[in-house]
Scaffold this motif. Structure first.
Motif, PDB file in Angstrom:
ATOM      1  N   GLN A  34       0.851  -1.186   0.000  1.00  0.00           N
ATOM      2  CA  GLN A  34       0.000   0.000   0.000  1.00  0.00           C
ATOM      3  C   GLN A  34       0.888   1.238   0.000  1.00  0.00           C
ATOM      4  O   GLN A  34       1.833   1.318   0.773  1.00  0.00           O
ATOM      5  CB  GLN A  34      -0.904   0.033   1.231  1.00  0.00           C
ATOM      6  CG  GLN A  34      -1.916  -1.085   1.252  1.00  0.00           C
ATOM      7  CD  GLN A  34      -2.924  -0.851   2.351  1.00  0.00           C
ATOM      8  OE1 GLN A  34      -4.041  -0.457   2.078  1.00  0.00           O
ATOM      9  NE2 GLN A  34      -2.525  -1.089   3.587  1.00  0.00           N
ATOM     10  N   VAL A  35       0.548   2.190  -0.848  1.00  0.00           N
ATOM     11  CA  VAL A  35       1.292   3.433  -0.932  1.00  0.00           C
ATOM     12  C   VAL A  35       0.317   4.577  -0.685  1.00  0.00           C
ATOM     13  O   VAL A  35      -0.759   4.631  -1.281  1.00  0.00           O
ATOM     14  CB  VAL A  35       1.980   3.590  -2.303  1.00  0.00           C
ATOM     15  CG1 VAL A  35       2.688   4.943  -2.399  1.00  0.00           C
ATOM     16  CG2 VAL A  35       2.969   2.455  -2.532  1.00  0.00           C
ATOM     17  N   PHE A  36       0.707   5.464   0.212  1.00  0.00           N
ATOM     18  CA  PHE A  36      -0.110   6.612   0.565  1.00  0.00           C
ATOM     19  C   PHE A  36       0.634   7.876   0.149  1.00  0.00           C
ATOM     20  O   PHE A  36       1.853   7.949   0.258  1.00  0.00           O
ATOM     21  CB  PHE A  36      -0.368   6.646   2.075  1.00  0.00           C
ATOM     22  CG  PHE A  36      -1.050   5.409   2.572  1.00  0.00           C
ATOM     23  CD1 PHE A  36      -2.433   5.309   2.538  1.00  0.00           C
ATOM     24  CD2 PHE A  36      -0.317   4.333   3.039  1.00  0.00           C
ATOM     25  CE1 PHE A  36      -3.074   4.162   2.979  1.00  0.00           C
ATOM     26  CE2 PHE A  36      -0.942   3.179   3.481  1.00  0.00           C
ATOM     27  CZ  PHE A  36      -2.331   3.094   3.449  1.00  0.00           C
ATOM     28  N   LEU A  37      -0.104   8.848  -0.353  1.00  0.00           N
ATOM     29  CA  LEU A  37       0.490  10.128  -0.736  1.00  0.00           C
ATOM     30  C   LEU A  37       0.262  11.139   0.376  1.00  0.00           C
ATOM     31  O   LEU A  37      -0.864  11.318   0.847  1.00  0.00           O
ATOM     32  CB  LEU A  37      -0.126  10.635  -2.039  1.00  0.00           C
ATOM     33  CG  LEU A  37       0.116   9.774  -3.273  1.00  0.00           C
ATOM     34  CD1 LEU A  37      -0.575  10.389  -4.492  1.00  0.00           C
ATOM     35  CD2 LEU A  37       1.604   9.595  -3.539  1.00  0.00           C
ATOM     36  N   LEU A  38       1.365  11.780   0.784  1.00  0.00           N
ATOM     37  CA  LEU A  38       1.301  12.825   1.803  1.00  0.00           C
ATOM     38  C   LEU A  38       1.590  14.170   1.143  1.00  0.00           C
ATOM     39  O   LEU A  38       2.335  14.245   0.169  1.00  0.00           O
ATOM     40  CB  LEU A  38       2.323  12.558   2.909  1.00  0.00           C
ATOM     41  CG  LEU A  38       2.221  11.215   3.620  1.00  0.00           C
ATOM     42  CD1 LEU A  38       3.252  11.134   4.731  1.00  0.00           C
ATOM     43  CD2 LEU A  38       0.829  10.989   4.165  1.00  0.00           C
ATOM     44  N   LYS A  39       1.012  15.204   1.691  1.00  0.00           N
ATOM     45  CA  LYS A  39       1.183  16.547   1.142  1.00  0.00           C
ATOM     46  C   LYS A  39       2.660  16.889   1.019  1.00  0.00           C
ATOM     47  O   LYS A  39       3.464  16.501   1.865  1.00  0.00           O
ATOM     48  CB  LYS A  39       0.457  17.565   2.018  1.00  0.00           C
ATOM     49  CG  LYS A  39      -1.051  17.363   1.997  1.00  0.00           C
ATOM     50  CD  LYS A  39      -1.768  18.294   2.927  1.00  0.00           C
ATOM     51  CE  LYS A  39      -3.270  17.999   2.871  1.00  0.00           C
ATOM     52  NZ  LYS A  39      -4.021  18.756   3.850  1.00  0.00           N
ATOM     53  N   PRO A  40       3.021  17.611  -0.030  1.00  0.00           N
ATOM     54  CA  PRO A  40       4.433  17.945  -0.237  1.00  0.00           C
ATOM     55  C   PRO A  40       5.033  18.792   0.877  1.00  0.00           C
ATOM     56  O   PRO A  40       6.195  18.659   1.202  1.00  0.00           O
ATOM     57  CB  PRO A  40       4.457  18.715  -1.557  1.00  0.00           C
ATOM     58  CG  PRO A  40       3.077  18.793  -2.044  1.00  0.00           C
ATOM     59  CD  PRO A  40       2.162  18.126  -1.080  1.00  0.00           C
ATOM     60  N   ARG A  41       4.229  19.666   1.456  1.00  0.00           N
ATOM     61  CA  ARG A  41       4.698  20.510   2.564  1.00  0.00           C
ATOM     62  C   ARG A  41       3.772  20.325   3.748  1.00  0.00           C
ATOM     63  O   ARG A  41       2.565  20.160   3.592  1.00  0.00           O
ATOM     64  CB  ARG A  41       4.734  21.971   2.132  1.00  0.00           C
ATOM     65  CG  ARG A  41       5.910  22.252   1.185  1.00  0.00           C
ATOM     66  CD  ARG A  41       5.919  23.664   0.692  1.00  0.00           C
ATOM     67  NE  ARG A  41       4.706  24.076   0.010  1.00  0.00           N
ATOM     68  CZ  ARG A  41       4.400  23.747  -1.244  1.00  0.00           C
ATOM     69  NH1 ARG A  41       5.209  22.990  -1.947  1.00  0.00           N
ATOM     70  NH2 ARG A  41       3.281  24.175  -1.792  1.00  0.00           N
ATOM     71  N   MET A  42       4.358  20.350   4.917  1.00  0.00           N
ATOM     72  CA  MET A  42       3.592  20.119   6.135  1.00  0.00           C
ATOM     73  C   MET A  42       2.630  21.277   6.390  1.00  0.00           C
ATOM     74  O   MET A  42       3.049  22.431   6.421  1.00  0.00           O
ATOM     75  CB  MET A  42       4.546  19.965   7.316  1.00  0.00           C
ATOM     76  CG  MET A  42       3.836  19.637   8.615  1.00  0.00           C
ATOM     77  SD  MET A  42       5.018  19.319   9.910  1.00  0.00           S
ATOM     78  CE  MET A  42       5.639  17.734   9.388  1.00  0.00           C
TER      79      MET A  42
END
Length: 139
Positions: A34-42
């Motif tokens: 499973q791969v999850f995408l996280l926002k580029p900047r916090m």
């Protein structure tokens, strides 16, 4: 009065800075990673939410698609996973206060050092001039 045009600064950032982080965690029913995408900047509210003790809510803020939360949670993320995620953003968290005791399964242990804002729990020694005028420590 100075003007800071954040819209212009955001537009000028490189494409690499605008690419989501990929986090692989767990496997689906077919055994695929499973791969999850996280926002580029916090997001700014991440650290405030984390400081309030709502870790799950803070991590949810990082997901590009908040609908992935149930899948992410089902992968059973751990405290050390959060530390690795925040490393991707260049944020070094102090040891999580509610973390479980260290693993005894023989796996690697992660050594974390406290950030500059963390106070030391150890007592400081007071210094006072000794009889000869030199400084000596007292307890």
């Amino acid at each position: 009065m100075a003007r800071v045009d954040l819209n212009k600064k955001r537009a000028a950032r490189s494409e690499a800075e605008n690419t989501p982080h990929e986090v692989a965690l767990g496997f689906d029913a077919d055994g695929n990673e499973q791969v999850f995408l996280l926002k580029p900047r916090m997001p700014l509210e991440f650290t405030d939410t984390l400081a309030q003790g709502t870790t799950a809510q803070a991590v949810k803020l990082l997901l590009v698609d908040p609908g992935d939360w149930d899948r992410f949670l089902a992968a059973a993320p751990e405290d050390s996973d959060l530390l690795d995620i925040t490393d991707a953003y260049g944020l070094d968290l102090p040891e999580l206060s509610a973390s479980a005791p260290s693993s005894t399964d023989g796996g690697p242990r992660r050594k974390r050092t406290s950030g500059p804002s963390t106070r030391s729990p150890s007592r400081k020694l007071a210094t006072a001039p000794g009889p000869s005028g030199s400084v000596s420590s007292t307890t």
